[in-house]
Design a protein around this motif. Sequence first.
Motif, short mmCIF file in Angstrom:
data_model
loop_
_atom_site.label_atom_id
_atom_site.label_comp_id
_atom_site.label_asym_id
_atom_site.label_seq_id
_atom_site.Cartn_x
_atom_site.Cartn_y
_atom_site.Cartn_z
N GLY A 19 45.30 33.26 30.77
CA GLY A 19 45.40 32.59 32.06
C GLY A 19 46.19 33.37 33.10
N VAL A 20 46.18 34.69 33.01
CA VAL A 20 46.97 35.54 33.91
C VAL A 20 46.30 35.63 35.28
CG1 VAL A 20 47.82 37.89 34.26
CG2 VAL A 20 47.88 36.86 31.98
N LYS A 21 47.12 35.57 36.34
CA LYS A 21 46.62 35.63 37.71
C LYS A 21 46.84 37.02 38.30
CE LYS A 21 45.61 31.27 37.47
NZ LYS A 21 44.21 30.83 37.30
N SER A 22 46.39 37.19 39.54
CA SER A 22 46.39 38.52 40.16
C SER A 22 47.80 39.06 40.40
CB SER A 22 45.63 38.47 41.48
OG SER A 22 46.26 37.61 42.41
N ASP A 23 48.79 38.18 40.65
CA ASP A 23 50.14 38.68 40.91
C ASP A 23 50.74 39.34 39.67
OD1 ASP A 23 50.19 36.25 39.65
OD2 ASP A 23 51.82 35.40 40.85
N SER A 81 50.59 37.70 23.19
CA SER A 81 50.93 37.23 24.54
C SER A 81 50.62 38.31 25.55
CB SER A 81 52.42 36.88 24.62
OG SER A 81 53.21 38.05 24.46
N PHE A 82 50.65 37.93 26.83
CA PHE A 82 50.40 38.90 27.90
C PHE A 82 51.48 39.97 27.93
CE2 PHE A 82 50.91 40.13 32.45
CZ PHE A 82 49.73 40.86 32.55
N LEU A 83 52.69 39.63 27.56
CA LEU A 83 53.77 40.61 27.51
C LEU A 83 53.42 41.73 26.52
CD1 LEU A 83 56.59 41.63 28.23
CD2 LEU A 83 57.50 40.12 26.44
N TRP A 84 52.95 41.34 25.33
CA TRP A 84 52.58 42.34 24.33
C TRP A 84 51.37 43.15 24.80
CZ3 TRP A 84 55.16 44.37 20.50
CH2 TRP A 84 56.23 43.65 19.95
N VAL A 85 50.40 42.50 25.41
CA VAL A 85 49.24 43.23 25.95
C VAL A 85 49.70 44.25 26.99
CG1 VAL A 85 47.20 42.98 27.42
CG2 VAL A 85 47.52 41.46 25.48
N PRO A 102 41.01 42.53 33.83
CA PRO A 102 41.49 41.30 34.49
C PRO A 102 40.82 40.05 33.94
CG PRO A 102 41.13 43.02 36.12
CD PRO A 102 40.57 43.54 34.83
N TYR A 103 39.51 40.12 33.71
CA TYR A 103 38.80 38.97 33.14
C TYR A 103 39.31 38.68 31.73
CZ TYR A 103 35.02 36.33 30.92
OH TYR A 103 34.30 35.40 30.22
N TYR A 104 39.56 39.75 30.97
CA TYR A 104 40.02 39.61 29.58
C TYR A 104 41.35 38.86 29.52
CZ TYR A 104 41.81 41.16 25.01
OH TYR A 104 42.34 41.20 23.74
N VAL A 105 42.34 39.29 30.30
CA VAL A 105 43.66 38.65 30.22
C VAL A 105 43.67 37.29 30.90
CG1 VAL A 105 44.93 40.82 29.96
CG2 VAL A 105 44.45 39.94 32.25
N ASN A 106 42.81 37.10 31.90
CA ASN A 106 42.73 35.78 32.53
C ASN A 106 42.13 34.76 31.57
OD1 ASN A 106 40.74 33.82 34.28
ND2 ASN A 106 42.73 34.11 35.27
N THR A 107 41.09 35.17 30.86
CA THR A 107 40.44 34.26 29.91
C THR A 107 41.34 33.98 28.71
OG1 THR A 107 38.27 35.12 30.55
CG2 THR A 107 38.40 33.93 28.46
#
Length: 276
Positions: free
Chosen positions: A117-121, A173-177, A109-114
């Motif tokens: 900028g991904v949030k908990s939802d 991007s977060f989609l690819w992750v 969670p810290y990795y993708v947020n940093t």
Amino acid sequence: EDMDRAFGLQGAIYILCNALGSLVGFIPPMLMSSYGFTLQHSYWLVMLFSMAFFLADLPFYYLAIRSSPEQEGNGEGFRFNLKSKDVVVKFSFLYMIQNIAFGFFGLFPYYVNTKFGVKSDALGGLFFVSRFVQAGGNAVAPRVAKRLGSLKTISLALGLTVPFWLMFPIAPSFLWVSVIYILRLSIASISNPLMPSYFYRLLHEDEKATANSLTTMAATASNVVSPRLGGYLMENVSLEAPPVLGGGLYLIYASSFYLLFRNEGEDEGSDVVENA
């Protein structure tokens, strides 16, 4: 084979319940936007609900233990001098490598947020989908093991995850992750029910509790180290250092598993403990 199916079914049910729990990630943003909660108060409320569910589990654990016949002990108690000590040492070593590598996902969670900028939802949605995929991997694991054998199935599943570890740093991007995360998890989950099943089949019957305690201690020790190591690498080396290290460790993990147990023989329901 029956043990493979039992662990597979147990894992699938547990993961499906965990998938529902991952939807909790949507609750804090909803409380903040619709009811005026602060971020801190919304998470405190979620933690209180989680604690209530945990306490509600305890009577069911008690009933499950009461309904299961308890085997009589041999009177020797906990001891380090085991007939299956080679098996215990090997699995302890493997679990330590696994947990040190897997410490990255505790910081995911810290990795993708940093990075994005991904949030908990959004994370809750990812975990919800990935848990269903993981449950499927647990469910099909016994069939794959019946065809290939437990040793080859576990080693192959672990080894095939290595490229996905190394893809995290280059994901744009977060989609690819998310895609990489789900694919890696779907393959790795095939090994999850087979590892403990294979371990218990290699042990002497009267040593299973002690052996499990020793491997759990080794795993716990590595769990203490892995988040601290991952956090240090992210802060002082690179945000991408833990997944790269994890890929290298999983390569060692997969190859070591095969090399350490290749002489134990495939276990098609036979007792291979004499080789331990």
